[in-house]
Design a protein around this motif. Structure first.
Motif, mmCIF file in Angstrom:
data_model
loop_
_atom_site.group_PDB
_atom_site.id
_atom_site.type_symbol
_atom_site.label_atom_id
_atom_site.label_comp_id
_atom_site.label_asym_id
_atom_site.label_seq_id
_atom_site.Cartn_x
_atom_site.Cartn_y
_atom_site.Cartn_z
ATOM 1 N N ALA A 91 1.777 -13.101 9.603
ATOM 2 C CA ALA A 91 0.654 -12.090 10.261
ATOM 3 C C ALA A 91 0.942 -10.626 9.432
ATOM 4 N N ILE A 92 2.204 -10.457 9.315
ATOM 5 C CA ILE A 92 2.468 -8.978 8.842
ATOM 6 C C ILE A 92 2.057 -9.014 6.969
ATOM 7 N N PHE A 93 2.396 -10.168 6.333
ATOM 8 C CA PHE A 93 1.867 -10.167 5.137
ATOM 9 C C PHE A 93 0.587 -10.048 5.162
ATOM 10 N N THR A 94 -0.388 -10.686 5.805
ATOM 11 C CA THR A 94 -1.781 -10.654 5.908
ATOM 12 C C THR A 94 -2.241 -9.269 6.097
ATOM 13 N N LEU A 95 -1.712 -8.623 7.110
ATOM 14 C CA LEU A 95 -2.238 -7.217 7.311
ATOM 15 C C LEU A 95 -1.693 -6.253 6.640
ATOM 16 N N ALA A 96 -0.420 -6.413 5.822
ATOM 17 C CA ALA A 96 -0.036 -5.492 4.691
ATOM 18 C C ALA A 96 -1.001 -5.597 3.535
ATOM 19 N N SER A 97 -1.439 -6.881 3.456
ATOM 20 C CA SER A 97 -2.517 -7.027 2.138
ATOM 21 C C SER A 97 -3.603 -6.226 2.472
ATOM 22 N N LEU A 98 -4.198 -6.156 3.653
ATOM 23 C CA LEU A 98 -5.249 -5.492 4.199
ATOM 24 C C LEU A 98 -4.980 -4.216 3.971
ATOM 25 N N GLY A 99 -3.837 -3.694 4.044
ATOM 26 C CA GLY A 99 -3.400 -2.257 4.201
ATOM 27 C C GLY A 99 -3.413 -1.915 2.735
ATOM 28 N N SER A 100 -2.859 -2.645 1.854
ATOM 29 C CA SER A 100 -2.629 -2.443 0.269
ATOM 30 C C SER A 100 -4.044 -2.242 -0.251
ATOM 31 N N GLY A 101 -5.011 -3.143 0.053
ATOM 32 C CA GLY A 101 -6.275 -2.954 -0.464
ATOM 33 C C GLY A 101 -6.938 -1.818 -0.009
ATOM 34 N N ALA A 102 -6.770 -1.230 1.174
ATOM 35 C CA ALA A 102 -7.691 -0.044 1.788
ATOM 36 C C ALA A 102 -6.826 1.055 1.716
ATOM 37 N N ALA A 103 -5.576 1.042 0.829
ATOM 38 C CA ALA A 103 -4.776 2.429 0.785
ATOM 39 C C ALA A 103 -5.664 3.425 0.278
ATOM 40 N N GLN A 104 -5.642 4.745 0.517
ATOM 41 C CA GLN A 104 -6.297 5.937 0.230
ATOM 42 C C GLN A 104 -5.167 6.707 -0.769
ATOM 43 N N SER A 105 -3.963 6.198 -0.762
ATOM 44 C CA SER A 105 -3.140 7.159 -1.495
ATOM 45 C C SER A 105 -1.983 6.040 -2.153
ATOM 46 N N LEU A 106 -1.204 6.585 -3.023
ATOM 47 C CA LEU A 106 -0.399 5.726 -3.913
ATOM 48 C C LEU A 106 0.849 5.611 -2.954
ATOM 49 N N SER A 107 1.077 6.485 -2.323
ATOM 50 C CA SER A 107 2.384 6.312 -1.445
ATOM 51 C C SER A 107 2.295 5.429 -0.257
ATOM 52 N N PHE A 108 1.069 5.496 0.321
ATOM 53 C CA PHE A 108 0.718 4.213 1.344
ATOM 54 C C PHE A 108 0.778 3.010 0.766
ATOM 55 N N LEU A 109 0.111 2.869 -0.487
ATOM 56 C CA LEU A 109 0.162 1.723 -1.060
ATOM 57 C C LEU A 109 1.540 1.106 -1.079
ATOM 58 N N ILE A 110 2.374 2.089 -1.805
ATOM 59 C CA ILE A 110 3.838 1.540 -1.985
ATOM 60 C C ILE A 110 4.438 1.133 -0.583
ATOM 61 N N LEU A 111 4.000 1.739 0.617
ATOM 62 C CA LEU A 111 4.656 1.333 1.671
ATOM 63 C C LEU A 111 4.018 0.086 2.233
ATOM 64 N N MET A 112 2.979 -0.280 1.934
ATOM 65 C CA MET A 112 2.387 -1.652 2.119
ATOM 66 C C MET A 112 3.106 -2.626 1.189
ATOM 67 N N ARG A 113 3.289 -2.300 0.343
ATOM 68 C CA ARG A 113 3.849 -3.369 -0.864
ATOM 69 C C ARG A 113 5.330 -3.475 -0.265
ATOM 70 N N VAL A 114 6.090 -2.478 0.280
ATOM 71 C CA VAL A 114 7.328 -2.773 0.773
ATOM 72 C C VAL A 114 7.281 -3.836 2.157
#
Length: 518
Positions: A84-107
């Motif tokens: 569940a977390i991996f899938t939600l983080a994938s959604l967050g990675s694709g929808a990221a509006q900043s590089l810092s948020f994308l990196i957080l989702m990747r963590v």
């Protein structure tokens, strides 16, 4: 240990394969999209590479303690949570509006996915009876090998035809299917007990610092010229200190997070050394071949991925064969033949040239891929055959950690050797390329005339243009020779690992239960 048997074991295996494939795929799928991500966020090269590094660091930190987490929370519950977390983080990675948020989702992706792989492996092994452990290892191997092969191909195609967020969005339907399947088919074994006593937070701190800094050292070292950089020196020092303290704590604590007694089994410790070397050869080859064909043979990213496809096809064929032969043919024969085939395939690549064709590369990849399948299945099944059931999660966590760290070392070594040997070969070739060499001048002018037969160039400008063309060719030949050096190094490393095969122990297909460690 015996599994549920029947058709349920295959449904469990397929469910776990989805989780393994998603996680391993995401270690490489973003590599080819970095330039697009960089443009979207107007980021520097050093900044955008954290999209990859953050994922790998999080993976490394969580892997060793996954076994303890699975016992504490329950494997099924933890696996569902990670999905569940991996899938939600994938959604967050694709929808990221900043590089810092994308990196957080990747963590977050890396933490959830890192735990998901050893859990999947442990659940799959539990589902199959002991005489069919080879099939369980083959299911795991399909995801572990095909993920790195398909990652660059799929990432390049999606980025070219859609946009980079879709390399993350494709995880969502797969994650949903895997979650529903896991809810339906996965069961916790009856012997699983929650660890007693307090949580050893010191072990958690030490392993997080040690493995996190080790991954940073391996992934950032070449960029900062290794030990010439104080930052890299700090990473290495903290990595050594953290790992040393973690080992000390694991051996002395009353309730350690990781029970290192499993390394007392020679087939397990030998298997971990072998999978480390195999990971080094696998990831090193999968990084260098696409770089070579794209840079020097002018292949597109899609075709670079296609070049690796024969390795995946032959790996699956070999894993099916090895899954059938495990327990029937001595494990040393299977693993030895696998390493020999991998080494021969990489050695075959030392004959590359700037005129190498796809057929030549496909043959080398077939040999290499077939060897990977023969290596991964018997090591994955036989190295943990005698591990106590309650420690299988710990064993699979260490197995995946050694594979990943071997891959990180292989990539770091290959990128470093590529840069340093290119400089060496450039200096050696340049010794024979001087302005006082009349034969070279004559051939250079002929080269210019061949390229520009009707350009109407002033004869006085031809030597300068010829020197530029010759210089470019010197660079190409220097890098070609450095790639040959890399493949020779990888082939030698795989061959040198063969004596470790003697540590592997053969178990008959009716070998039954595992004795407990004392």
């Amino acid at each position: 240990m015996t599994g549920p048997g029947g058709s349920t074991k295959w449904l469990v295996g397929f469910t776990c394969l989805l989780g393994i494939f998603m996680e391993v795929l995401d270690t490489s799928v973003a590599n080819v999209a970095l330039s697009n991500i960089q443009g979207s966020f107007a980021a520097g090269t050093d900044e955008v590479t954290w999209v990859i590094t953050s994922y790998l660091v999080a993976n490394a930190v969580i892997l060793p303690i996954t076994g303890w987490l699975g016992n504490f929370f329950g494997r099924k519950r933890l696996y569902l949570t990670c999905l569940a977390i991996f899938t939600l983080a994938s959604l967050g990675s694709g929808a990221a509006q900043s590089l810092s948020f994308l990196i957080l989702m990747r963590v977050i992706q890396g933490l959830a996915g890192g735990a998901m792989v050893p859990l999947s492996q442990a659940i799959t092994f539990e589902a199959f009876p002991s005489e069919e452990q080879g099939y369980a290892a083959a299911i795991y191997g399909i995801g572990a090998i095909c993920g790195p092969i398909l990652g660059p191909l799929l990432g390049g195609w999606i980025t070219d035809n859609w946009s980079w967020p879709w390399i993350f969005y494709i995880n969502i339907p797969v994650g949903l299917v895997a979650f529903v399947a896991a809810m339906t088919f996965v069961k916790d074994p009856s012997y699983l007990e929650r660890p007693k006593g307090k949580v050893d937070y010191w072990s958690l701190l030490f392993i997080a610092v040690g493995l996190g800094c080790l991954e940073l050292f391996l992934n950032r070292g070449e960029r900062y010229d290794w030990l010439a950089s104080p930052v890299v020196q700090v990473f290495l020092g903290l990595a050594a200190l953290g790992i040393a303290l973690f080992i000390w704590r694991s051996l002395t604590a009353e309730n350690p997070l990781v029970d290192l007694r499993i390394f007392a089994l020679p087939e397990f410790s030998g298997g971990m050394a072998l999978i480390f070397v195999a990971g080094m050869g696998m990831y090193g080859t999968f990084i260098c071949v696409p770089i070579f064909v794209q840079t020097f043979l002018r292949f597109t990213p899609t075709w670079a991925g296609i070049v690796l496809a024969p390795a995946g096809a032959c790996s699956m064929l070999a894993m099916a064969l090895a899954g059938f032969l495990v327990g029937k043919v001595h494990v040393r024969i299977l693993v030895g033949a696998g390493f020999a085939s991998m080494s021969a395939g990489v050695w075959f690549l030392t004959r590359i040239s700037l005129a190498t064709d796809v057929a030549f590369l496909a043959l080398a990849m077939c040999m290499f891929g077939f060897g990977m399948g023969l290596v991964l299945v018997p090591i994955g099944s036989e190295s943990i055959r005698r591990i106590p059931p309650q420690l299988v999660g710990t064993a699979t966590g260490m197995f995946n950690l050694m594979r990943n760290e071997g891959g990180s070392v292989g990539i770091a070594l290959c990128t470093t050797v590529l840069a340093q040997r290119a400089q060496f070969h450039h200096a050696r070739i340049a010794e024979h390329v001087t302005a006082f060499n009349p034969e070279l001048q004559h051939r250079g002018v002929a080269l210019v005339r061949g390229f520009f037969p009707r350009a109407g160039l002033d004869p006085a400008s031809m030597p300068g243009l010829a020197a530029g063309l010759v210089g470019a060719e010197v660079n190409r030949q220097s890098y070609l020779l450095s790639f040959i050096d890399i493949f020779a190094f990888l082939a030698a490393s795989l061959a040198v690992a063969l004596p470790l095969v003697l540590l592997m122990r053969h178990f008959r297909s009716d070998g039954g239960h595992r004795p407990m460690l004392h």
